[in-house]
Design an enzyme around this catalytic site. Structure first.
Site, PDB file in Angstrom:
ATOM      1  N   HIS A  10       0.842  -1.209   0.000  1.00  0.00           N
ATOM      2  CA  HIS A  10       0.000   0.000   0.000  1.00  0.00           C
ATOM      3  C   HIS A  10       0.877   1.259   0.000  1.00  0.00           C
ATOM      4  O   HIS A  10       0.589   2.232  -0.704  1.00  0.00           O
ATOM      5  CB  HIS A  10      -0.875   0.059   1.261  1.00  0.00           C
ATOM      6  N   GLY A  23      -2.502  -2.078  -7.022  1.00  0.00           N
ATOM      7  CA  GLY A  23      -1.346  -2.969  -7.082  1.00  0.00           C
ATOM      8  C   GLY A  23      -1.536  -4.066  -8.122  1.00  0.00           C
ATOM      9  O   GLY A  23      -2.649  -4.569  -8.310  1.00  0.00           O
ATOM     10  N   GLN A  40      -8.423  -7.252 -10.683  1.00  0.00           N
ATOM     11  CA  GLN A  40      -9.086  -6.035 -10.186  1.00  0.00           C
ATOM     12  C   GLN A  40      -8.630  -4.824 -11.002  1.00  0.00           C
ATOM     13  O   GLN A  40      -9.451  -4.005 -11.443  1.00  0.00           O
ATOM     14  CB  GLN A  40      -8.754  -5.853  -8.707  1.00  0.00           C
ATOM     15  N   SER A  95       0.263  -8.991   1.402  1.00  0.00           N
ATOM     16  CA  SER A  95      -1.198  -8.964   1.434  1.00  0.00           C
ATOM     17  C   SER A  95      -1.621  -8.823   2.887  1.00  0.00           C
ATOM     18  O   SER A  95      -0.979  -9.403   3.775  1.00  0.00           O
ATOM     19  CB  SER A  95      -1.744 -10.283   0.870  1.00  0.00           C
TER      20      SER A  95
HETATM   21  O1  PAF Z   1      -7.793  -3.806  -3.303  1.00  0.00           O
HETATM   22  C1  PAF Z   1      -8.506  -3.449  -2.331  1.00  0.00           C
HETATM   23  O2  PAF Z   1      -8.024  -3.252  -1.207  1.00  0.00           O
HETATM   24  C2  PAF Z   1      -9.996  -3.272  -2.546  1.00  0.00           C
HETATM   25  O3  PAF Z   1     -10.510  -4.214  -3.424  1.00  0.00           O
HETATM   26  C3  PAF Z   1     -10.386  -1.852  -2.961  1.00  0.00           C
HETATM   27  C4  PAF Z   1      -9.807  -1.494  -4.317  1.00  0.00           C
HETATM   28  C5  PAF Z   1      -9.909  -0.849  -1.927  1.00  0.00           C
HETATM   29  C6  PAF Z   1     -11.909  -1.736  -3.064  1.00  0.00           C
HETATM   30  O4  PAF Z   1     -12.531  -2.009  -1.862  1.00  0.00           O
END
Ligand code: PAF
Length: 279
Positions: free
Chosen positions: A37, A147, A153, A185
């Protein structure tokens, strides 16, 4: 750093920044922050004048038997980490703020949402697309950072931004790994010591696949079956899928070529881990 919990308050901060022609970078998260993050936060700080981070454990992206209730949460620690990174605003809404009573609207990115992880997590990407579109509408970012670990996603959100003509650039940053190769993760915290070791089989199998590809191997069956064999050798591991797919369509490819996405999801005990690489 300002912690904002209400949508109108964040919208008015956004209006102020826009009126001063400031560019906005956005890092949506579900908290329990790790170096992965923080790499997104740093990329955003480099690119945009102001960076907004959100922490919201989004209920609509969890299936009824999934870990919404037990998903790790530590707001104080997360806020401390973001403070150190020099973040302007942390958006921290609650579920009622994001989904008030009577909420009815969802976004679906057809086909892409049903492949790979979508097969074993029905409804997951509908929840992700919905919350991210809501967050984009609130934050109105110029850039949003995701990421590569969550490759599907990122591909879905890029498509959503393109299909819905959103004025945001979806930036995808490289996977950040622990020293031993495990992709970072928030869910790694669920792993016991033996599971942690078994979890290394994901990145090990990808490294081995890369070595074969670098040595000229292009036969999909050879590469995927070697990966499966390596993971199946771990008694704690149960393969959900290992696939080589096209980066745009997520359709399985017949042969490995440049740009192929090799993605896998594996249960280690009860924890489902994902990893991937782009050839
Ligand atoms: O990747 C994540 O942490 C989640 O899927 C996100 C993009 C914040 C959406 O809730």
């Amino acid at each position: 750093m300002k912690v904002i919990k209400s949508i109108p308050a964040l919208k008015s901060a956004v209006r102020r920044w826009k009126s001063k022609n400031k560019t906005i970078g956005f890092v949506p998260t579900m908290g329990y922050l790790h170096e992965g993050h923080l790499s997104l936060v740093r990329a955003s700080k480099k690119k945009a004048d102001v960076t907004v981070v959100s922490i919201f454990v989004n209920p609509t992206q969890f299936g009824p038997k999934e870990d919404f209730k037990t998903y790790p949460r530590d707001f104080e620690r997360d806020a401390g980490l973001l403070e150190k990174e020099g973040i302007a605003v942390l958006f921290y809404p609650d579920a009622e703020e994001m989904y008030p009573g009577g909420y009815k609207t969802y976004v679906e990115v057809h086909d892409l949402q049903d492949k790979l992880c979508g097969r074993s997590r029905p409804g997951h990407f509908r929840g992700v697309s919905t919350v991210v579109l809501k967050l984009f509408n609130i934050v109105r970012p110029d850039y949003a950072f995701f990421g590569q670990k969550d490759a599907q996603q990122a591909i879905i959100l890029r498509r959503m931004a393109r299909d819905l003509d959103l004025d945001v650039r979806v930036e995808v940053m490289p996977i950040v790994r622990e020293a031993d190769g495990l992709a970072m993760s928030s869910r790694n915290t669920y792993l016991g010591p033996d599971e942690r070791k078994a979890g290394l089989s994901l990145s090990r199998s990808l490294r081995q696949a890369k070595m074969r590809i670098d040595a000229g191997e292009r036969r999909l069956a050879v590469i995927l079956s070697a990966m499966k064999e390596m993971i199946a050798a771990e008694p704690l591991a149960r393969i959900d899928y290992i696939e080589a797919v096209d980066m745009d369509t997520l359709e399985p490819v017949k042969e490995i070529s440049e740009g192929t996405l090799i993605a896998l999801a594996v249960f280690i005990g009860k924890t489902r881990l994902i990893d991937n690489m782009i050839v």
